[in-house]
Design a protein around this motif. Structure first.
Motif, PDB file in Angstrom:
ATOM      1  N   GLU A 149       0.666  -0.827  -0.073  1.00  0.00           N
ATOM      2  CA  GLU A 149       0.308   0.132   0.046  1.00  0.00           C
ATOM      3  C   GLU A 149       0.746   1.317  -0.710  1.00  0.00           C
ATOM      4  OE1 GLU A 149      -2.958   2.399   2.836  1.00  0.00           O
ATOM      5  OE2 GLU A 149      -2.346   0.187   2.979  1.00  0.00           O
ATOM      6  N   VAL A 150       0.637   1.773  -1.261  1.00  0.00           N
ATOM      7  CA  VAL A 150       1.429   2.914  -0.840  1.00  0.00           C
ATOM      8  C   VAL A 150       1.855   3.490  -0.592  1.00  0.00           C
ATOM      9  CG1 VAL A 150       2.370   2.363  -4.005  1.00  0.00           C
ATOM     10  CG2 VAL A 150       0.758   3.691  -3.503  1.00  0.00           C
ATOM     11  N   ASP A 151       1.024   4.988   0.148  1.00  0.00           N
ATOM     12  CA  ASP A 151       0.344   5.592   0.686  1.00  0.00           C
ATOM     13  C   ASP A 151      -0.462   5.112   2.174  1.00  0.00           C
ATOM     14  OD1 ASP A 151       0.982   8.355   1.731  1.00  0.00           O
ATOM     15  OD2 ASP A 151      -1.282   9.213   0.367  1.00  0.00           O
ATOM     16  N   ALA A 152       0.087   4.557   3.029  1.00  0.00           N
ATOM     17  CA  ALA A 152      -0.244   3.583   3.722  1.00  0.00           C
ATOM     18  C   ALA A 152      -0.950   5.167   5.394  1.00  0.00           C
ATOM     19  CB  ALA A 152       0.290   2.958   4.647  1.00  0.00           C
ATOM     20  N   ASP A 153       0.184   5.806   5.033  1.00  0.00           N
ATOM     21  CA  ASP A 153       0.676   6.980   6.285  1.00  0.00           C
ATOM     22  C   ASP A 153      -0.149   8.239   6.031  1.00  0.00           C
ATOM     23  OD1 ASP A 153       1.210   5.756   7.842  1.00  0.00           O
ATOM     24  OD2 ASP A 153       3.344   5.940   8.580  1.00  0.00           O
ATOM     25  N   GLY A 154      -0.811   8.284   4.385  1.00  0.00           N
ATOM     26  CA  GLY A 154      -1.471   9.556   3.959  1.00  0.00           C
ATOM     27  C   GLY A 154      -0.643  10.504   3.427  1.00  0.00           C
ATOM     28  N   VAL A 155       0.337  10.758   3.313  1.00  0.00           N
ATOM     29  CA  VAL A 155       1.661  10.580   2.989  1.00  0.00           C
ATOM     30  C   VAL A 155       1.444  12.106   1.760  1.00  0.00           C
ATOM     31  CG1 VAL A 155       4.086  10.459   4.445  1.00  0.00           C
ATOM     32  CG2 VAL A 155       3.218  10.008   1.848  1.00  0.00           C
ATOM     33  N   LEU A 156       0.079  11.715   0.925  1.00  0.00           N
ATOM     34  CA  LEU A 156       0.196  12.312  -0.277  1.00  0.00           C
ATOM     35  C   LEU A 156      -0.856  13.296   0.188  1.00  0.00           C
ATOM     36  CD1 LEU A 156       1.401   9.884  -2.630  1.00  0.00           C
ATOM     37  CD2 LEU A 156       2.644  11.871  -1.745  1.00  0.00           C
TER      38      LEU A 156
ATOM     39  N   ASN B  32      13.373   5.664  -4.197  1.00  0.00           N
ATOM     40  CA  ASN B  32      14.351   4.651  -4.371  1.00  0.00           C
ATOM     41  C   ASN B  32      15.724   3.971  -2.819  1.00  0.00           C
ATOM     42  OD1 ASN B  32      14.126   3.828  -7.008  1.00  0.00           O
ATOM     43  ND2 ASN B  32      15.005   5.434  -7.660  1.00  0.00           N
ATOM     44  N   ALA B  33      15.356   5.163  -2.184  1.00  0.00           N
ATOM     45  CA  ALA B  33      15.859   4.803  -0.943  1.00  0.00           C
ATOM     46  C   ALA B  33      15.736   3.959  -0.145  1.00  0.00           C
ATOM     47  CB  ALA B  33      15.512   6.492  -0.276  1.00  0.00           C
ATOM     48  N   VAL B  34      13.672   4.064  -0.121  1.00  0.00           N
ATOM     49  CA  VAL B  34      13.310   2.843   0.529  1.00  0.00           C
ATOM     50  C   VAL B  34      13.877   1.823   0.351  1.00  0.00           C
ATOM     51  CG1 VAL B  34      10.746   1.851   1.141  1.00  0.00           C
ATOM     52  CG2 VAL B  34      11.723   4.458   1.078  1.00  0.00           C
ATOM     53  N   ALA B  35      13.345   0.890  -0.996  1.00  0.00           N
ATOM     54  CA  ALA B  35      14.299  -0.467  -1.794  1.00  0.00           C
ATOM     55  C   ALA B  35      15.289  -0.496  -1.692  1.00  0.00           C
ATOM     56  CB  ALA B  35      14.019  -0.078  -3.175  1.00  0.00           C
ATOM     57  N   PHE B  36      16.399   0.677  -1.633  1.00  0.00           N
ATOM     58  CA  PHE B  36      17.651   0.374  -0.917  1.00  0.00           C
ATOM     59  C   PHE B  36      17.936   0.103   0.460  1.00  0.00           C
ATOM     60  CE2 PHE B  36      21.840   1.594   1.084  1.00  0.00           C
ATOM     61  CZ  PHE B  36      22.850   0.835   0.280  1.00  0.00           C
ATOM     62  N   GLU B  37      16.530   0.552   1.146  1.00  0.00           N
ATOM     63  CA  GLU B  37      17.073  -0.235   3.099  1.00  0.00           C
ATOM     64  C   GLU B  37      16.097  -1.405   3.147  1.00  0.00           C
ATOM     65  OE1 GLU B  37      18.186   1.160   5.425  1.00  0.00           O
ATOM     66  OE2 GLU B  37      19.636   3.010   4.031  1.00  0.00           O
ATOM     67  N   LEU B  38      15.285  -1.809   2.090  1.00  0.00           N
ATOM     68  CA  LEU B  38      14.763  -2.743   2.509  1.00  0.00           C
ATOM     69  C   LEU B  38      15.513  -3.897   1.932  1.00  0.00           C
ATOM     70  CD1 LEU B  38      11.466  -4.145   2.923  1.00  0.00           C
ATOM     71  CD2 LEU B  38      10.986  -3.668   0.816  1.00  0.00           C
ATOM     72  N   ARG B  39      16.179  -4.177   0.821  1.00  0.00           N
ATOM     73  CA  ARG B  39      17.420  -4.917   0.882  1.00  0.00           C
ATOM     74  C   ARG B  39      18.022  -5.291   1.944  1.00  0.00           C
ATOM     75  NH1 ARG B  39      21.786  -4.145  -3.800  1.00  0.00           N
ATOM     76  NH2 ARG B  39      22.627  -2.319  -2.129  1.00  0.00           N
TER      77      ARG B  39
ATOM     78  N   ARG C 282       5.704  -3.233   5.957  1.00  0.00           N
ATOM     79  CA  ARG C 282       6.129  -2.560   8.063  1.00  0.00           C
ATOM     80  C   ARG C 282       7.649  -1.453   7.329  1.00  0.00           C
ATOM     81  NH1 ARG C 282       5.522  -7.565   9.524  1.00  0.00           N
ATOM     82  NH2 ARG C 282       7.640  -8.242   9.738  1.00  0.00           N
ATOM     83  N   GLN C 283       8.693  -1.880   7.056  1.00  0.00           N
ATOM     84  CA  GLN C 283       9.425  -1.111   6.401  1.00  0.00           C
ATOM     85  C   GLN C 283       9.036   0.237   5.546  1.00  0.00           C
ATOM     86  OE1 GLN C 283      11.951  -1.957   8.318  1.00  0.00           O
ATOM     87  NE2 GLN C 283      13.344  -1.672   7.366  1.00  0.00           N
ATOM     88  N   TRP C 284       8.302   0.065   5.117  1.00  0.00           N
ATOM     89  CA  TRP C 284       7.861   0.590   3.760  1.00  0.00           C
ATOM     90  C   TRP C 284       7.448   2.122   4.042  1.00  0.00           C
ATOM     91  CZ3 TRP C 284       7.383   2.455  -1.659  1.00  0.00           C
ATOM     92  CH2 TRP C 284       6.841   3.488  -1.707  1.00  0.00           C
ATOM     93  N   ASN C 285       5.764   1.435   5.841  1.00  0.00           N
ATOM     94  CA  ASN C 285       5.325   2.267   6.029  1.00  0.00           C
ATOM     95  C   ASN C 285       5.744   3.409   7.071  1.00  0.00           C
ATOM     96  OD1 ASN C 285       3.021   1.444   4.894  1.00  0.00           O
ATOM     97  ND2 ASN C 285       2.258  -0.468   6.834  1.00  0.00           N
ATOM     98  N   LYS C 286       6.919   2.782   7.755  1.00  0.00           N
ATOM     99  CA  LYS C 286       7.960   3.275   8.949  1.00  0.00           C
ATOM    100  C   LYS C 286       9.342   4.560   7.899  1.00  0.00           C
ATOM    101  CE  LYS C 286      11.873   2.661  11.815  1.00  0.00           C
ATOM    102  NZ  LYS C 286      12.682   1.479  12.513  1.00  0.00           N
ATOM    103  N   LEU C 287       9.424   4.273   6.714  1.00  0.00           N
ATOM    104  CA  LEU C 287      10.322   4.620   6.153  1.00  0.00           C
ATOM    105  C   LEU C 287      10.151   5.844   4.920  1.00  0.00           C
ATOM    106  CD1 LEU C 287      13.115   1.961   5.922  1.00  0.00           C
ATOM    107  CD2 LEU C 287      13.450   3.660   7.659  1.00  0.00           C
ATOM    108  N   MET C 288       8.829   5.179   4.390  1.00  0.00           N
ATOM    109  CA  MET C 288       8.215   6.392   3.765  1.00  0.00           C
ATOM    110  C   MET C 288       7.861   7.763   3.897  1.00  0.00           C
ATOM    111  SD  MET C 288       8.586   6.529  -0.277  1.00  0.00           S
ATOM    112  CE  MET C 288       7.503   7.271  -1.283  1.00  0.00           C
TER     113      MET C 288
END
Length: 271
Positions: free
Chosen positions: A8-15, A36-43, A244-250
């Motif tokens: 879910e790309v905008d779970a926290d409503g940043v947009l 790209n930054a989140v993908a690098f951290e997730l890897r 979880r990482q996406w929700n935290k970092l995005m």
């Protein structure tokens, strides 16, 4: 992987907040950079989690997580498990039971043993898998040493490795045994105290003290034991971890990249 990774790309409503006109012009670029930054951290998170979840994972396993950067033409980043391998089974296949649970796929050696055999029967019976025995030489990752696997495949004539030992002369074969060399053999059914599996018969050297003590000419070690399909529980939840990482970092990376993009655009406008 057989199950696609969807977040879910905008779970926290940043947009969802109000943006200025300048911010709206920079949204696509900022979202791309943040992805790209989140993908690098997730890897990196997947790599460290694999080292904690698995017992002595090989570098091929810990480095199996790859990612593709988002671009203007493809405005989303991808994180995935490598689905190819020069030799053996790709991580995307052998890690699947750890992600979803269930039985693992046959390894390369097991496939060879199932497709070849002696006396009209396959070396490895249908539905059985090979796990290390007590007498196996293990590498630093807990797997049977690759040189031993090559020797087994060769002596059994089970694949392209055939000829590794079978091409040696009888004289060389006798000399190898005198030096404490070994032969491998397969038991498809239990025999005495020996379970179905692959065993190594090692000829004892003439001066071996243990041989003199018991009058034995050889010893037998279990290298692989044949078992029914191992069933794995789900323990590497890469999909839940990714969400979880996406929700935290995005939100953090998006706000940072948007601020940088607006600042750069403002500086360009002043020139």
């Amino acid at each position: 992987m057989s199950v696609p990774l969807r977040i879910e790309v905008d779970a926290d409503g940043v947009l969802a907040r109000q943006f200025s006109e300048l911010e709206r012009t920079q949204l696509p670029f900022a979202a791309m950079q943040a992805s790209n930054a989140v993908a690098f951290e997730l890897r990196n998170t997947w790599k460290t989690t694999a080292q904690r979840v698995f017992d002595r994972p090989t570098p091929f396993t810990t480095n199996a997580i790859l990612y593709r950067k988002a671009t203007k033409a493809q405005p989303f980043a991808e994180v995935f498990i490598r689905d190819e391998a020069a030799k053996g089974t790709p991580p995307a296949k052998y890690l699947l039971p750890q992600v979803e649970g269930g039985s693992r796929r046959p390894k390369g050696m097991e496939a060879l043993l199932r497709s070849s055999g002696g006396g009209g029967q396959a070396w490895l019976p249908a539905g059985m898998f090979a796990v290390p025995g007590k007498g196996a030489d293990l590498d630093g990752y807990g797997n049977v040493a690759s040189r031993v696997v090559r020797q087994i495949i060769s002596q059994l004539g089970a694949g392209r490795e055939a000829g590794y030992v079978s091409n040696e002369s009888e004289k060389s074969r006798t000399r190898r045994k005198r030096r404490g060399g070994s032969d491998y053999f397969v038991l498809r059914r239990k025999k005495g105290n020996l379970l179905p599996g692959i065993y190594r018969r090692r000829e004892m050297a003439a001066g071996d003290a243990a041989r003199r003590a018991i009058g034995a000419r050889s010893r037998i070690d279990s290298i692989f034991i044949f078992v029914r399909a191992p069933v794995y529980r789900r323990r590497f939840d890469i999909f839940g971890l990714a969400q979880r990482q996406w929700n935290k970092l995005m939100p953090f990376f998006f706000e940072r990249e948007l601020a940088k993009a607006v600042q750069n655009a403002t500086l360009r406008g002043r020139r």
